[in-house]
Scaffold this active site. Structure first.
Site, PDB file in Angstrom:
ATOM      1  N   LYS A 162      -1.649 -17.361 -20.559  1.00  0.00           N
ATOM      2  CA  LYS A 162      -0.496 -17.684 -19.710  1.00  0.00           C
ATOM      3  C   LYS A 162      -0.095 -19.148 -19.732  1.00  0.00           C
ATOM      4  O   LYS A 162       1.089 -19.470 -19.875  1.00  0.00           O
ATOM      5  CB  LYS A 162      -0.763 -17.228 -18.272  1.00  0.00           C
ATOM      6  CG  LYS A 162      -0.714 -15.732 -18.188  1.00  0.00           C
ATOM      7  CD  LYS A 162      -1.302 -15.196 -16.917  1.00  0.00           C
ATOM      8  CE  LYS A 162      -1.730 -13.772 -17.141  1.00  0.00           C
ATOM      9  NZ  LYS A 162      -2.878 -13.626 -18.088  1.00  0.00           N
ATOM     10  N   TYR A 203      -8.949  -4.830 -23.916  1.00  0.00           N
ATOM     11  CA  TYR A 203      -8.735  -6.026 -23.094  1.00  0.00           C
ATOM     12  C   TYR A 203     -10.021  -6.846 -22.989  1.00  0.00           C
ATOM     13  O   TYR A 203     -11.113  -6.311 -22.837  1.00  0.00           O
ATOM     14  CB  TYR A 203      -8.270  -5.635 -21.678  1.00  0.00           C
ATOM     15  CG  TYR A 203      -8.125  -6.855 -20.783  1.00  0.00           C
ATOM     16  CD1 TYR A 203      -6.945  -7.588 -20.777  1.00  0.00           C
ATOM     17  CD2 TYR A 203      -9.179  -7.305 -19.989  1.00  0.00           C
ATOM     18  CE1 TYR A 203      -6.811  -8.732 -20.002  1.00  0.00           C
ATOM     19  CE2 TYR A 203      -9.058  -8.445 -19.215  1.00  0.00           C
ATOM     20  CZ  TYR A 203      -7.875  -9.160 -19.223  1.00  0.00           C
ATOM     21  OH  TYR A 203      -7.755 -10.289 -18.458  1.00  0.00           O
ATOM     22  N   SER A 209      13.749 -51.368 -21.477  1.00  0.00           N
ATOM     23  CA  SER A 209      12.384 -51.865 -21.563  1.00  0.00           C
ATOM     24  C   SER A 209      12.137 -52.802 -20.385  1.00  0.00           C
ATOM     25  O   SER A 209      13.040 -53.499 -19.940  1.00  0.00           O
ATOM     26  CB  SER A 209      12.204 -52.621 -22.884  1.00  0.00           C
ATOM     27  OG  SER A 209      11.167 -53.574 -22.767  1.00  0.00           O
ATOM     28  N   ASN A 267      16.588 -47.577 -25.448  1.00  0.00           N
ATOM     29  CA  ASN A 267      15.705 -46.721 -26.234  1.00  0.00           C
ATOM     30  C   ASN A 267      16.117 -45.244 -26.185  1.00  0.00           C
ATOM     31  O   ASN A 267      16.452 -44.736 -25.120  1.00  0.00           O
ATOM     32  CB  ASN A 267      14.268 -46.837 -25.720  1.00  0.00           C
ATOM     33  CG  ASN A 267      13.711 -48.237 -25.891  1.00  0.00           C
ATOM     34  OD1 ASN A 267      14.057 -48.926 -26.843  1.00  0.00           O
ATOM     35  ND2 ASN A 267      12.874 -48.664 -24.961  1.00  0.00           N
ATOM     36  N   GLU A 298      13.070 -38.978 -28.682  1.00  0.00           N
ATOM     37  CA  GLU A 298      11.660 -39.301 -28.980  1.00  0.00           C
ATOM     38  C   GLU A 298      10.727 -38.304 -28.298  1.00  0.00           C
ATOM     39  O   GLU A 298       9.753 -37.828 -28.878  1.00  0.00           O
ATOM     40  CB  GLU A 298      11.322 -40.716 -28.502  1.00  0.00           C
ATOM     41  CG  GLU A 298      11.939 -41.815 -29.335  1.00  0.00           C
ATOM     42  CD  GLU A 298      11.677 -43.178 -28.707  1.00  0.00           C
ATOM     43  OE1 GLU A 298      10.631 -43.767 -29.017  1.00  0.00           O
ATOM     44  OE2 GLU A 298      12.500 -43.640 -27.906  1.00  0.00           O
ATOM     45  N   GLN A 340      -6.625 -13.832 -20.321  1.00  0.00           N
ATOM     46  CA  GLN A 340      -6.103 -14.562 -19.173  1.00  0.00           C
ATOM     47  C   GLN A 340      -5.625 -15.966 -19.578  1.00  0.00           C
ATOM     48  O   GLN A 340      -4.766 -16.543 -18.942  1.00  0.00           O
ATOM     49  CB  GLN A 340      -7.187 -14.657 -18.094  1.00  0.00           C
ATOM     50  CG  GLN A 340      -6.736 -15.337 -16.822  1.00  0.00           C
ATOM     51  CD  GLN A 340      -7.706 -15.085 -15.683  1.00  0.00           C
ATOM     52  OE1 GLN A 340      -7.810 -13.968 -15.188  1.00  0.00           O
ATOM     53  NE2 GLN A 340      -8.433 -16.104 -15.281  1.00  0.00           N
ATOM     54  N   LYS A 385      16.822 -54.049 -24.825  1.00  0.00           N
ATOM     55  CA  LYS A 385      16.492 -52.740 -25.373  1.00  0.00           C
ATOM     56  C   LYS A 385      17.269 -51.579 -24.765  1.00  0.00           C
ATOM     57  O   LYS A 385      17.502 -51.524 -23.575  1.00  0.00           O
ATOM     58  CB  LYS A 385      14.997 -52.443 -25.173  1.00  0.00           C
ATOM     59  CG  LYS A 385      14.066 -53.221 -26.068  1.00  0.00           C
ATOM     60  CD  LYS A 385      14.303 -53.003 -27.553  1.00  0.00           C
ATOM     61  CE  LYS A 385      13.818 -51.676 -28.044  1.00  0.00           C
ATOM     62  NZ  LYS A 385      12.367 -51.607 -28.153  1.00  0.00           N
ATOM     63  N   ASN A 409      -5.181  -4.300 -16.316  1.00  0.00           N
ATOM     64  CA  ASN A 409      -4.982  -4.584 -17.740  1.00  0.00           C
ATOM     65  C   ASN A 409      -3.589  -4.186 -18.217  1.00  0.00           C
ATOM     66  O   ASN A 409      -2.917  -4.951 -18.912  1.00  0.00           O
ATOM     67  CB  ASN A 409      -6.055  -3.871 -18.579  1.00  0.00           C
ATOM     68  CG  ASN A 409      -7.449  -4.378 -18.263  1.00  0.00           C
ATOM     69  OD1 ASN A 409      -7.597  -5.367 -17.538  1.00  0.00           O
ATOM     70  ND2 ASN A 409      -8.462  -3.710 -18.792  1.00  0.00           N
ATOM     71  N   THR A 429      18.854 -37.995 -49.951  1.00  0.00           N
ATOM     72  CA  THR A 429      17.635 -37.288 -50.367  1.00  0.00           C
ATOM     73  C   THR A 429      16.592 -38.394 -50.491  1.00  0.00           C
ATOM     74  O   THR A 429      16.946 -39.521 -50.869  1.00  0.00           O
ATOM     75  CB  THR A 429      17.798 -36.540 -51.717  1.00  0.00           C
ATOM     76  OG1 THR A 429      18.143 -37.495 -52.720  1.00  0.00           O
ATOM     77  CG2 THR A 429      18.877 -35.466 -51.644  1.00  0.00           C
ATOM     78  N   HIS A 430      15.373 -38.111 -50.153  1.00  0.00           N
ATOM     79  CA  HIS A 430      14.316 -39.130 -50.113  1.00  0.00           C
ATOM     80  C   HIS A 430      14.708 -40.290 -49.185  1.00  0.00           C
ATOM     81  O   HIS A 430      14.259 -41.416 -49.379  1.00  0.00           O
ATOM     82  CB  HIS A 430      14.005 -39.675 -51.513  1.00  0.00           C
ATOM     83  CG  HIS A 430      13.810 -38.590 -52.540  1.00  0.00           C
ATOM     84  ND1 HIS A 430      12.582 -38.086 -52.882  1.00  0.00           N
ATOM     85  CD2 HIS A 430      14.716 -37.894 -53.278  1.00  0.00           C
ATOM     86  CE1 HIS A 430      12.731 -37.135 -53.792  1.00  0.00           C
ATOM     87  NE2 HIS A 430      14.022 -36.991 -54.046  1.00  0.00           N
ATOM     88  N   SER A 472      -7.125 -16.884 -11.702  1.00  0.00           N
ATOM     89  CA  SER A 472      -5.917 -17.282 -12.441  1.00  0.00           C
ATOM     90  C   SER A 472      -4.733 -17.497 -11.515  1.00  0.00           C
ATOM     91  O   SER A 472      -3.626 -17.791 -11.964  1.00  0.00           O
ATOM     92  CB  SER A 472      -5.568 -16.219 -13.494  1.00  0.00           C
ATOM     93  OG  SER A 472      -5.490 -14.940 -12.892  1.00  0.00           O
TER      94      SER A 472
HETATM   95  N1  ARG Z   1      -5.861 -12.064 -14.368  1.00  0.00           N
HETATM   96  C1  ARG Z   1      -6.091 -11.157 -15.429  1.00  0.00           C
HETATM   97  C2  ARG Z   1      -5.388 -11.644 -16.697  1.00  0.00           C
HETATM   98  O1  ARG Z   1      -4.553 -12.476 -16.584  1.00  0.00           O
HETATM   99  C3  ARG Z   1      -5.569  -9.815 -15.074  1.00  0.00           C
HETATM  100  C4  ARG Z   1      -6.268  -8.712 -15.768  1.00  0.00           C
HETATM  101  C5  ARG Z   1      -7.678  -8.662 -15.296  1.00  0.00           C
HETATM  102  N2  ARG Z   1      -8.355  -7.514 -15.782  1.00  0.00           N
HETATM  103  C6  ARG Z   1      -9.672  -7.397 -15.665  1.00  0.00           C
HETATM  104  N3  ARG Z   1     -10.192  -6.330 -16.134  1.00  0.00           N
HETATM  105  N4  ARG Z   1     -10.408  -8.344 -15.143  1.00  0.00           N
HETATM  106  O2  ARG Z   1      -5.651 -11.212 -17.782  1.00  0.00           O
END
Ligand code: ARG
Length: 466
Positions: free
Chosen positions: A334, A326, A286, A294, A299, A331, A292, A119, A164-165, A32
């Site tokens: 994120k 956990y 454009s 825009n 948007e 993971q 144009k 964890n 409205t509408h 990660s």
């Molecule tokens: N990179 C892991 C996560 O984002 C960290 C925790 C990992 N824990 C484990 N028991 N492998 O969740």
């Protein structure tokens, strides 16, 4: 271990029980570091608080604590200056930093992980990250709210057709219309602050899932990191990501508000409306159509709303089937979370910059309000005040509208005798209620569109923001 070294691959922090190195594709798949290095500074904050607590309960010597603190300072500098070498072999931000610490200060680095697991470590890092992200978002919401207040103040008396509408309904003050968005954003701000309050609890000390057998002092760590208290249940603390889901839900609602505002800006900029113009620096042209201009910014904000909604669904789906406690699934929290933070933050910031540059075409708004019989309800209310039951008044005004449509004029263009023949109780004073200003002025209560009420709402809003 020797086998692992023969393969030329570094032994993993956790590889003691393994008989062969992890496959390269698995290493890539499970790492990660490419995204969680964003948590580095929070990881260090958490580690420093943890180390200091370990020392205070006698689990770490003064010398070791000093080494950890000095080592972390160097690591922080390396990261900030872009000199830190992140390694995919070390999987994630936690192991990268721990390994570097050990390289810098030796055994003290290896002692840091006493009474801790990745964890509870990662659960702490994300909460620290979220706290800071929410604080930034709250400031950006406020900046946009200030911009709306300033524009609304200039346009408390500006008449536009309320819809409205998407059909002309009744005249409203443009300031009043803008203040509707102020209110939506105010609730968004409350939701963010509320989410922050709930997530501001310390998971550290939960260790892998069951807590720690060392005499740790969780309250001390919580105080050091500015948490309001500790998470009460270790399994819950390392496992649930409801705070991330809650943040994404609040973000989705916020983006939905920005998206509605965007849609209106886009419509209003269309020459068919011609109500506003956005500053050139917020628009693009454009490559083929020279004329144009825009409204790309609104948007894109409208489009990015879908993206944040997607993140909310990702996180809900990520969580829904996980048994306690956990799981590696977490993971995956994120990337959606980071992207939601970035999308909401930039959308708010760009809106706060764009709103003061909105040019308002009062005449076009007024003209649109004067077409479409926006004061028909006012005429019906007038008749009711003269004694006619509302349903009869409704019917009489509907006929008058039809009459006007045939003649191609507005209600206020009908001479008194013609109006009288359609609506018997009408007298000379009817023309006051048929004007746009008269209509606005008559809605004179808290929450109504009368310009002086709008000004009152703006004053109250300013003190709410202060
Ligand atoms: N990179 C892991 C996560 O984002 C960290 C925790 C990992 N824990 C484990 N028991 N492998 O969740």
């Amino acid at each position: 271990m020797q086998d692992l070294e023969k393969e030329g691959s570094q032994p993993k922090t956790w590889s003691g029980r393994f008989s062969e190195p992890v496959a390269e594709m698995v290493q890539k798949f499970t790492a990660s570091i490419s995204f969680d290095k964003r948590l580095a500074e929070f990881d260090i904050q958490g580690s420093l608080a943890h180390a200091s607590m370990l020392h205070s309960v006698g689990l770490l010597s003064r010398a070791d604590l000093d080494s950890i603190e000095t080592g972390m300072q160097s690591i922080l500098a390396e990261i900030r200056e872009g000199r830190f070498e992140w390694s995919i072999e070390l999987e994630d931000v936690h192991l990268n930093i721990e390994k570097r610490l050990t390289a810098l200060v030796g055994d003290a680095g290896k002692r840091l992980h006493t009474a801790r697991s990745r964890n509870d470590q990662v659960a702490t890092d994300i909460r620290l990250f979220m706290r800071e992200a929410i604080d930034g978002i709250v400031e950006s919401i406020k900046a946009l709210q200030h911009a709306l207040l300033d524009l609304a103040e200039q346009h408390a008396d500006t008449v536009m057709p309320g819809f409205t509408h998407l059909q002309v309904a009744q005249p409203v003050s443009f300031g009043h219309h803008l203040m509707a968005y102020f209110e939506m954003l105010d609730r968004d701000r409350e939701r963010m602050q509320d989410a922050r309050r709930r997530l501001n609890r310390l998971p550290l000390g939960s260790a892998a899932l069951a807590g720690s057998s060392y005499p740790i002092d969780r309250a001390k760590v919580a105080r050091m990191l500015g948490f309001e208290g500790v998470c009460e249940n270790s399994l819950d603390a390392v496992s649930d990501r409801d705070f991330a889901i809650e943040f994404c839900a609040s973000s989705s609602i916020l983006m939905t508000h920005l998206s509605r505002f965007s849609e209106e800006l886009i419509l209003w900029m269309n020459p068919g409306f011609g109500f506003i113009d956005l500053a050139d620096r917020f628009c693009t042209g454009s490559s083929i159509m020279p004329q144009k201009k825009n409204p790309d910014v609104p948007e894109l904000v409208r489009g990015k709303t879908g993206r944040v909604n997607g993140h909310l669904v990702s996180l809900l789906t990520l969580m829904k089937s996980q048994p306690l406690a956990y799981n590696k699934d977490n993971q995956e929290d994120k990337e959606p979370l980071f992207d939601a933070v970035d999308t909401v933050s930039t959308s708010l910031r760009i809106f706060a910059e764009m709103v003061p540059g909105i040019k308002v075409n009062r005449d076009a708004m007024r003209l649109a309000a004067s077409r479409g019989f926006a004061t028909a309800t006012d005429l019906a209310d007038y008749l009711v005040k003269k004694g006619l039951p509302f349903r009869d008044a409704h019917e009489a005004v509907a006929k008058a509208v039809r009459h006007c449509e045939m003649k191609g004029c507005d209600l206020s263009d009908l001479p008194l005798n013609e109006l009288k023949s359609l609506c018997p109780l009408v007298e000379q004073d009817v023309y006051e209620v048929l004007t746009l200003e008269g209509s606005l002025k008559s809605r004179d209560h808290i929450g109504g569109t009368a310009p002086h009420q709008v000004r009152g709402a703006i004053t109250r809003a300013r003190s709410r923001l202060a």
